[in-house]
Design an enzyme around this catalytic site. Structure first.
Site, short mmCIF file in Angstrom:
data_model
loop_
_atom_site.label_atom_id
_atom_site.label_comp_id
_atom_site.label_asym_id
_atom_site.label_seq_id
_atom_site.Cartn_x
_atom_site.Cartn_y
_atom_site.Cartn_z
N LEU A 32 0.80 -1.22 0.00
CA LEU A 32 0.00 0.00 0.00
C LEU A 32 0.84 1.27 0.00
CD1 LEU A 32 -2.72 -1.09 2.58
CD2 LEU A 32 -2.74 -1.35 0.09
N GLU A 34 0.20 5.91 -0.58
CA GLU A 34 -0.77 7.00 -0.32
C GLU A 34 -1.95 6.97 -1.29
OE1 GLU A 34 -1.27 9.52 2.03
OE2 GLU A 34 0.09 8.25 3.16
N HIS A 36 -3.54 4.23 -2.42
CA HIS A 36 -4.50 3.31 -1.79
C HIS A 36 -5.14 3.97 -0.57
CE1 HIS A 36 -1.50 0.29 -3.53
NE2 HIS A 36 -2.62 -0.06 -4.11
N GLY A 146 -9.32 3.98 -8.01
CA GLY A 146 -8.49 5.15 -8.33
C GLY A 146 -8.55 5.50 -9.81
N LYS A 148 -6.24 6.57 -11.41
CA LYS A 148 -4.98 6.07 -11.98
C LYS A 148 -5.23 4.94 -13.00
CE LYS A 148 -0.59 4.43 -11.83
NZ LYS A 148 -0.75 3.02 -11.77
P1 AMP Z 1 -3.75 -1.94 -7.01
O1 AMP Z 1 -3.30 -2.36 -5.65
O2 AMP Z 1 -2.66 -1.41 -7.87
O3 AMP Z 1 -4.62 -2.97 -7.67
O4 AMP Z 1 -4.70 -0.67 -6.78
C1 AMP Z 1 -5.82 -0.75 -5.94
C2 AMP Z 1 -6.65 0.50 -6.10
O5 AMP Z 1 -5.86 1.66 -5.80
C3 AMP Z 1 -7.15 0.70 -7.56
O6 AMP Z 1 -8.47 1.21 -7.53
C4 AMP Z 1 -6.18 1.71 -8.09
O7 AMP Z 1 -6.72 2.48 -9.14
C5 AMP Z 1 -5.94 2.57 -6.87
N1 AMP Z 1 -4.68 3.32 -7.01
C6 AMP Z 1 -3.46 2.82 -7.33
N2 AMP Z 1 -2.56 3.82 -7.43
C7 AMP Z 1 -3.23 4.97 -7.17
C8 AMP Z 1 -2.86 6.35 -7.11
N3 AMP Z 1 -1.61 6.76 -7.35
N4 AMP Z 1 -3.81 7.25 -6.80
C9 AMP Z 1 -5.09 6.86 -6.56
N5 AMP Z 1 -5.50 5.57 -6.59
C10 AMP Z 1 -4.59 4.65 -6.90
#
Ligand code: AMP
Length: 279
Positions: A32, A34, A36, A146, A148
């Site tokens: 995780l 910031e 997340h 996110g 992203k």
């Molecule tokens: P992940 O662990 O990469 O599957 O991401 C889990 C969630 O966190 C997803 O909804 C991503 O879009 C979101 N997320 C990842 N990186 C960011 C970021 N830099 N800013 C905002 N949300 C993010």
């Protein structure tokens, strides 16, 4: 209240019955940062109960991708989540989510064929399948994703609408490092030189934003300027650059807002994605 850490689906279901509505849910693959935690904080503000899942979903990784090397640090993740007053962390084993008899897939057509889907052919099939399973297990009132991963949001919203799933999808803005690099668990793969080079994704997006603000509405011309900028960075290799309708993800020739400018770029061996919306 102490955060409950749950590994089994049955236990999660029993606990779910006792959670006070509304229940906010944040699915993650852990390690995780910031980005997340910003989703967790929005979920905390908007709900009485918050569930976070940590699951590195094997079915969304292609055979040549980084499933085995994907960064993991559960102890640190749980410490961070305890500070955010999360109620439940659901952290199943792969064998719990996909037992040997597993045979069912959720697939969204069309939206998944382009951008990330074109470069990673089975990726979204794995994403929609695991997210549908997690929604069934946790039964959230609202789930948080996110910006992203803009295409992921479009695909999940399509799945929720098409399968009449009874929850709201909430999008939160991309959280960035001070130099503009979008936070990502995969940034941990970058060596110091690559980390410096990686800012080129954000610089290319800023260039697109600037050209558009100055009146440029021709998408191929904007893409070409972004390509020119990125090609000056020797560690960068472009996978795709796209200017598309933010909802249908159809490529645009002339930009009508809102338009999604997105890109995937290799920095050394690490593939990074980012996007902005012009509106
Ligand atoms: P992940 O662990 O990469 O599957 O991401 C889990 C969630 O966190 C997803 O909804 C991503 O879009 C979101 N997320 C990842 N990186 C960011 C970021 N830099 N800013 C905002 N949300 C993010």
């Amino acid at each position: 209240m102490k955060v409950k850490i749950i590994e089994k689906i049955d236990t999660m279901r029993r606990l779910r019955r006792r959670l006070v509505e509304p229940v906010g849910f944040v699915p993650t693959m852990g390690y995780l940062h910031e980005g997340h935690l910003s989703l967790v904080r929005v979920a905390r503000e908007e709900n009485t109960s918050v569930v976070v899942s940590i699951f590195v979903n094997p079915t969304q990784f292609g055979p040549q991708e980084d499933l085995t090397s994907y960064p993991r640090n559960t102890k640190r993740d749980l410490e961070l989540l305890a500070k955010e007053t999360v109620d439940v962390v659901f952290i199943p084993e792969a064998s719990e989510m996909y037992p040997g008899s597993y045979s069912t897939w959720v697939e969204v057509d069309r939206l998944t064929q382009r951008l990330e889907g074109a470069s990673r052919p089975s990726h979204f099939k794995g994403v929609t399948t695991v997210v549908a399973k997690l929604f069934n297990i946790i039964q959230p009132t609202q789930a948080y994703f996110g910006q992203k991963d803009a295409q992921q949001i479009a695909v999940i919203k399509r799945m929720v609408a098409d399968l009449n799933m009874n929850l709201k999808i909430v999008t939160a803005p991309t959280v960035r490092e001070p130099d503009g690099l979008a936070m990502s668990s995969r940034n941990s793969y970058l060596n110091p030189q690559e980390r410096q080079a990686a800012v080129v994704l954000y610089q290319a997006l800023c260039l697109a934003q600037q050209l558009w603000s100055q009146g440029e509405k021709n998408a191929p011309r904007i893409c070409q300027e972004m390509i020119n900028l990125i090609q000056k960075q020797p560690l960068a290799s472009i996978d795709y650059i796209s200017v598309a309708d933010a909802e249908t993800l159809n490529e645009l020739d002339t930009i009508s807002s809102p338009a999604l400018v997105s890109l995937a770029v290799g920095i050394g061996k690490t593939r990074l994605i980012d996007n902005i919306v012009l509106q």
